[in-house]
Design a protein around this motif. Structure first.
Motif: not given
Length: 353
Positions: A206-231
């Motif tokens: 299946g899918l192995m996400p590396m980076l997820y980001t969400q941006i809403q107008s006039d707001k700071e970006e929020e994200r999730v960083e996936f490090d599968w090597g470090m778990g």
């Protein structure tokens, strides 16, 4: 009268005989020495003055240690060559054929390393067969997908905007993006644009996400960083950074829609870990059955799933049975009671070749 007072004439005669007398005396002395020898003359001894003595101690310099003599290397063993069993070559007189062959060899061009590399394909007898690199092919049917949803708000189903969902697969790398264009009241409360984006890799599981980001107008970006090597996953929201351990198969809120394809056949209950910038939760998907659903794109045969969120929100998903379980409707109610309804308006899909 004294003789000294004689006349000058007599004195001059006297002076004339003095040299003759001296000569006669010297002659007699020489003859006497020759006959009798020289007398033993004694000269008075003179005392030699005594000089003062001065003594100084000079430190002796240490003698340098003799260098050790080099140890002679043992002589190498003498190798007696074995008699060759190959008989010596027999020399023959050159023939016309050998001369022509030698001249042909001399006329051959000398190949450099660059020439041999560039001409390797031109010499089929000398070229090695090259292997074509294998393109990674994953078990997912779509190379690209574009889905457009009508977005409705509340129980009354007010149309508040559109949602464009895009999926692109290149080799084993994917990008999935959902873009909300709000209008009317929704634009006032949530801003005009809300973008969610997931990117990563895909394999047989299946899918192995590396980076997820969400941006809403006039707001700071929020994200999730996936490090599968470090778990480990890093949840970033403003200046806050939280680190949580990754479970195998963890998804984000966008990739999870495509991960459902890899759960086939979908059982009565399926559990998937989902990470957001706020937290990582285990989401339980309950299979409610198969049904025909009406959406702006038409009547679609679908599988109906229901997801229970740990915070109390509920999400229902309808998946197209005939189009590899692509979502055709998503209905959610958060813990505050706000309802959003996504209904498929159009679909454009390109299958992998």
């Amino acid at each position: 009268m004294n003789r000294l007072t004689q006349k000058p004439g007599s004195l001059q005669q006297l002076y004339r005989y003095i040299p003759l007398g001296l000569a006669a005396a010297v002659s007699l002395f020489i003859h006497a020495v020759a006959i009798l020898g020289l007398p033993d003359l004694q000269f008075p001894e003179q005392e030699t003055p005594t000089l003062p003595l001065e003594a100084r101690l000079i430190p002796l310099q240490p003698e340098p240690e003799p260098e050790p003599e080099p140890i002679p290397e043992p002589p190498l063993p003498r190798v007696t060559p074995r008699p060759s069993s190959v008989p010596p070559p027999v020399l023959h007189a050159p023939t016309e054929e050998s001369i022509e062959a030698a001249e042909a060899i001399e006329r051959e061009p000398v190949l450099t390393r660059e020439d041999s590399a560039s001409n390797a394909t031109a010499a089929p007898t000398a070229a090695r067969p090259t292997e074509t690199p294998e393109v990674k092919k994953v078990d997912y049917p779509f190379r690209s997908v574009s889905l457009t949803f009508d977005l409705h708000y509340g129980e009354s189903g007010i149309h508040v905007g559109e949602v464009k969902h895009r999926w692109v697969l290149n080799g084993d790398r994917y990008i999935a993006e959902s873009r909300v264009e709000a209008v009317g009241l929704a634009a006032l409360f949530y801003g005009r644009t809300y973008i969610q984006r997931s990117e990563g890799t895909i394999n047989a599981s299946g899918l192995m996400p590396m980076l997820y980001t969400q941006i809403q107008s006039d707001k700071e970006e929020e994200r999730v960083e996936f490090d599968w090597g470090m778990g480990m996953a890093t949840l970033v929201r403003g200046s806050r950074r939280n680190f949580v351990p990754l479970n195998p198969g963890t998804q984000d809120v966008i990739s999870v829609l495509h991960q459902l394809y890899f759960l086939r056949p979908i059982g009565a209950n399926s559990t998937i870990a989902v990470a957001t910038p706020n937290r990582l939760d285990m989401h339980l998907f309950e299979l409610l059955g198969e049904e025909i659903i009406e959406v702006p794109a038409g009547s679609i045969r679908s599988l109906h799933l229901k997801r229970h969120d740990p915070e109390g929100s509920i999400t229902e998903v309808w998946l197209d049975r005939d189009r590899s379980l692509l979502p055709v409707r998503i209905f959610s109610i958060n813990r505050k009671g706000i309802a959003l309804d996504y209904r498929l308006q159009s679909m454009v899909a390109e299958h992998q070749g």
